[in-house]
Design a protein around this motif. Sequence first.
Motif, PDB file in Angstrom:
ATOM      1  N   LEU A 128       0.820  -1.225   0.000  1.00 50.47           N
ATOM      2  CA  LEU A 128       0.000   0.000   0.000  1.00 50.47           C
ATOM      3  C   LEU A 128       0.850   1.269   0.000  1.00 50.47           C
ATOM      4  O   LEU A 128       0.320   2.377  -0.081  1.00 50.47           O
ATOM      5  CB  LEU A 128      -0.918   0.021   1.234  1.00 50.47           C
ATOM      6  CG  LEU A 128      -2.051  -1.004   1.280  1.00 50.47           C
ATOM      7  CD1 LEU A 128      -2.672  -1.056   2.662  1.00 50.47           C
ATOM      8  CD2 LEU A 128      -3.123  -0.679   0.247  1.00 50.47           C
ATOM      9  N   GLY A 129       2.180   1.088   0.131  1.00 49.06           N
ATOM     10  CA  GLY A 129       3.082   2.243   0.140  1.00 49.06           C
ATOM     11  C   GLY A 129       2.979   3.059   1.420  1.00 49.06           C
ATOM     12  O   GLY A 129       3.112   4.285   1.421  1.00 49.06           O
ATOM     13  N   LEU A 130       2.752   2.370   2.553  1.00 47.85           N
ATOM     14  CA  LEU A 130       2.510   3.086   3.807  1.00 47.85           C
ATOM     15  C   LEU A 130       3.765   3.390   4.616  1.00 47.85           C
ATOM     16  O   LEU A 130       3.708   4.123   5.584  1.00 47.85           O
ATOM     17  CB  LEU A 130       1.544   2.276   4.694  1.00 47.85           C
ATOM     18  CG  LEU A 130       0.139   2.063   4.142  1.00 47.85           C
ATOM     19  CD1 LEU A 130      -0.704   1.295   5.141  1.00 47.85           C
ATOM     20  CD2 LEU A 130      -0.515   3.400   3.833  1.00 47.85           C
ATOM     21  N   GLY A 131       4.894   2.784   4.285  1.00 47.50           N
ATOM     22  CA  GLY A 131       6.093   2.992   5.094  1.00 47.50           C
ATOM     23  C   GLY A 131       6.262   1.885   6.112  1.00 47.50           C
ATOM     24  O   GLY A 131       5.364   1.059   6.317  1.00 47.50           O
ATOM     25  N   TYR A 132       7.421   1.866   6.789  1.00 51.07           N
ATOM     26  CA  TYR A 132       7.780   0.770   7.682  1.00 51.07           C
ATOM     27  C   TYR A 132       8.094   1.288   9.085  1.00 51.07           C
ATOM     28  O   TYR A 132       8.721   2.335   9.195  1.00 51.07           O
ATOM     29  CB  TYR A 132       9.006   0.052   7.097  1.00 51.07           C
ATOM     30  CG  TYR A 132       9.617  -0.961   8.018  1.00 51.07           C
ATOM     31  CD1 TYR A 132       9.103  -2.260   8.089  1.00 51.07           C
ATOM     32  CD2 TYR A 132      10.697  -0.621   8.825  1.00 51.07           C
ATOM     33  CE1 TYR A 132       9.655  -3.183   8.941  1.00 51.07           C
ATOM     34  CE2 TYR A 132      11.255  -1.550   9.685  1.00 51.07           C
ATOM     35  CZ  TYR A 132      10.721  -2.824   9.734  1.00 51.07           C
ATOM     36  OH  TYR A 132      11.272  -3.743  10.590  1.00 51.07           O
ATOM     37  N   PRO A 133       7.683   0.620  10.157  1.00 48.50           N
ATOM     38  CA  PRO A 133       6.771  -0.530  10.175  1.00 48.50           C
ATOM     39  C   PRO A 133       5.322  -0.063   9.970  1.00 48.50           C
ATOM     40  O   PRO A 133       4.919   0.971  10.483  1.00 48.50           O
ATOM     41  CB  PRO A 133       6.967  -1.114  11.586  1.00 48.50           C
ATOM     42  CG  PRO A 133       7.428   0.030  12.420  1.00 48.50           C
ATOM     43  CD  PRO A 133       8.133   0.999  11.512  1.00 48.50           C
ATOM     44  N   ALA A 134       4.559  -0.875   9.237  1.00 41.97           N
ATOM     45  CA  ALA A 134       3.228  -0.427   8.819  1.00 41.97           C
ATOM     46  C   ALA A 134       2.145  -0.677   9.867  1.00 41.97           C
ATOM     47  O   ALA A 134       1.095  -0.041   9.817  1.00 41.97           O
ATOM     48  CB  ALA A 134       2.847  -1.115   7.512  1.00 41.97           C
ATOM     49  N   GLU A 192      -3.076   0.888  11.909  1.00 39.47           N
ATOM     50  CA  GLU A 192      -3.997   1.127  13.037  1.00 39.47           C
ATOM     51  C   GLU A 192      -4.605   2.537  12.954  1.00 39.47           C
ATOM     52  O   GLU A 192      -5.814   2.713  13.137  1.00 39.47           O
ATOM     53  CB  GLU A 192      -3.283   0.949  14.380  1.00 39.47           C
ATOM     54  CG  GLU A 192      -4.231   1.273  15.533  1.00 39.47           C
ATOM     55  CD  GLU A 192      -3.681   1.044  16.932  1.00 39.47           C
ATOM     56  OE1 GLU A 192      -2.454   1.134  17.115  1.00 39.47           O
ATOM     57  OE2 GLU A 192      -4.496   0.786  17.831  1.00 39.47           O
ATOM     58  N   GLN A 193      -3.778   3.530  12.655  1.00 36.59           N
ATOM     59  CA  GLN A 193      -4.281   4.910  12.573  1.00 36.59           C
ATOM     60  C   GLN A 193      -5.262   5.072  11.415  1.00 36.59           C
ATOM     61  O   GLN A 193      -6.337   5.646  11.575  1.00 36.59           O
ATOM     62  CB  GLN A 193      -3.113   5.908  12.414  1.00 36.59           C
ATOM     63  CG  GLN A 193      -2.247   6.061  13.653  1.00 36.59           C
ATOM     64  CD  GLN A 193      -3.066   6.260  14.932  1.00 36.59           C
ATOM     65  OE1 GLN A 193      -4.008   7.027  14.975  1.00 36.59           O
ATOM     66  NE2 GLN A 193      -2.715   5.516  15.988  1.00 36.59           N
ATOM     67  N   LEU A 194      -4.885   4.555  10.220  1.00 34.72           N
ATOM     68  CA  LEU A 194      -5.765   4.667   9.047  1.00 34.72           C
ATOM     69  C   LEU A 194      -7.096   3.972   9.302  1.00 34.72           C
ATOM     70  O   LEU A 194      -8.169   4.474   8.930  1.00 34.72           O
ATOM     71  CB  LEU A 194      -5.095   4.035   7.820  1.00 34.72           C
ATOM     72  CG  LEU A 194      -3.876   4.755   7.238  1.00 34.72           C
ATOM     73  CD1 LEU A 194      -3.341   3.981   6.040  1.00 34.72           C
ATOM     74  CD2 LEU A 194      -4.245   6.180   6.810  1.00 34.72           C
ATOM     75  N   ILE A 254      -7.660   3.289   0.061  1.00 37.74           N
ATOM     76  CA  ILE A 254      -6.555   2.757   0.876  1.00 37.74           C
ATOM     77  C   ILE A 254      -6.950   2.694   2.355  1.00 37.74           C
ATOM     78  O   ILE A 254      -6.678   1.708   3.047  1.00 37.74           O
ATOM     79  CB  ILE A 254      -5.272   3.608   0.669  1.00 37.74           C
ATOM     80  CG1 ILE A 254      -4.747   3.341  -0.745  1.00 37.74           C
ATOM     81  CG2 ILE A 254      -4.214   3.278   1.711  1.00 37.74           C
ATOM     82  CD1 ILE A 254      -3.490   4.065  -1.107  1.00 37.74           C
ATOM     83  N   ILE A 255      -7.639   3.722   2.829  1.00 41.18           N
ATOM     84  CA  ILE A 255      -8.067   3.751   4.241  1.00 41.18           C
ATOM     85  C   ILE A 255      -9.038   2.596   4.525  1.00 41.18           C
ATOM     86  O   ILE A 255      -8.887   1.867   5.516  1.00 41.18           O
ATOM     87  CB  ILE A 255      -8.717   5.121   4.570  1.00 41.18           C
ATOM     88  CG1 ILE A 255      -7.613   6.192   4.666  1.00 41.18           C
ATOM     89  CG2 ILE A 255      -9.529   5.069   5.848  1.00 41.18           C
ATOM     90  CD1 ILE A 255      -8.133   7.609   4.783  1.00 41.18           C
ATOM     91  N   ASP A 256     -10.010   2.398   3.638  1.00 37.70           N
ATOM     92  CA  ASP A 256     -10.973   1.301   3.835  1.00 37.70           C
ATOM     93  C   ASP A 256     -10.282  -0.053   3.717  1.00 37.70           C
ATOM     94  O   ASP A 256     -10.606  -0.994   4.445  1.00 37.70           O
ATOM     95  CB  ASP A 256     -12.111   1.395   2.796  1.00 37.70           C
ATOM     96  CG  ASP A 256     -13.090   2.524   3.128  1.00 37.70           C
ATOM     97  OD1 ASP A 256     -13.180   2.888   4.320  1.00 37.70           O
ATOM     98  OD2 ASP A 256     -13.737   3.046   2.200  1.00 37.70           O
TER      99      ASP A 256
END
Length: 371
Positions: free
Chosen positions: A196-202, A207-209, A259-261
Amino acid sequence: MNQNSRSAPIILAIDTSCDDTSAAVTTGVTVWSNVIASQTELHRPYGGVFPTVAKQAHREQIDRVVEIALARAGVNWDDIQAIAVTQGPGLAPALEVGITKGKNLATAHGKPVIAVNHVEAHALSALAQPRSATNPQAYTGVSDALNRHQFPVLLLVVSGGHTEFILATKLGQYKKLGWTIDDATGEALDKVGRILGLGYPAGPIIEQLAKQGDPKKVRFPLPMTTSKDFMLSFSGLKTYSRNILEELRVQDGLTKQVIIDFAASFQYAVFRHICYKLNKILQSTEIHEIWLGGGVAANITLRRMIRETARAYTKQVAHPNIPLLVPYTKKLCVDNAAMIGVTAAHYFEHRMFAENLADLDRRPRWSVDEV
Ligand code: KG4
Ligand code: ZN
């Protein structure tokens, strides 16, 4: 303070099992200091932990981290009664740095060494108490702390390296009831987060999204329902994610809301799988308490879903409440040395020290039921 609390030993603990360099000072279940030098930034470009990079960073950080842990606790070497060190499981090159440091310090200062299993330590991290004048529980040894608990306890370790259901009939007596046959929970969250391209650690980002997303938007399959055992598997959810994301990309494009869903739905699917197996365990095994540990234990949704699962079971069969214990701070969920010190206090009470320091070696695959 009672007799045991006065005699609880002051322990210097070290953990270098993976990508965090940590040292702590503990006495019994009380945490006096817990210093963690995170290597997250170093490993970010790899999207996971790179062992040789971890080893080098541990070497550079360990002396400073130990010094800060002693200083923050306000103790010196005369006060320390034992050195606890993670022997395994973990990355062999990383474990080596902590074990060597522990041995050298023990020799230099004439202290005994206690070798600790990292998964057992995650499992017992919920026992830890903050050092505070207003917290009477904070001044107890491990035996005292256990007086407030009722075995059998189900230990649930959910981290980036492990996902295990462990039955504890007493402290130190463990039977693994179920574990993941492929990725660990945190690893699965990190891998899908990477797609999803969220960064590490995801894990924490998901959890926030997820707080703003619809967990039922994408319907994931529930894994391993045909097997009667308590084993877990996350690789199917990962493959399913890849396929669905490809479809979504073609259909609507991966907009922010998509992406959030998706993050909310994936997190829900992962935790639903854990809770499905947890319910199976509760249905078949007498459990009085659940203790949760590991990096993913910081997740509030996971905690809520575990509590709901236990509550639904107790209501269904009119069983007394099964409380869930969690670490008192997120710093005790991720890799840390305080949990190593708290676990070592139990072994100190039983005088279980490493007999021959020369023979004390890494155990990268040390299973918790072999302690
Ligand atoms: O226990 P830990 O620090 O290291 C291991 O022993 O593996 O766990 C790290 C893992 C990572 O995969 C990270 O994404 C996950 O824990 N994690 C979380 C959260 N915080 C850390 N996963 C979900 N929700 C969180 N809040
Ligand atoms: Zn860990």
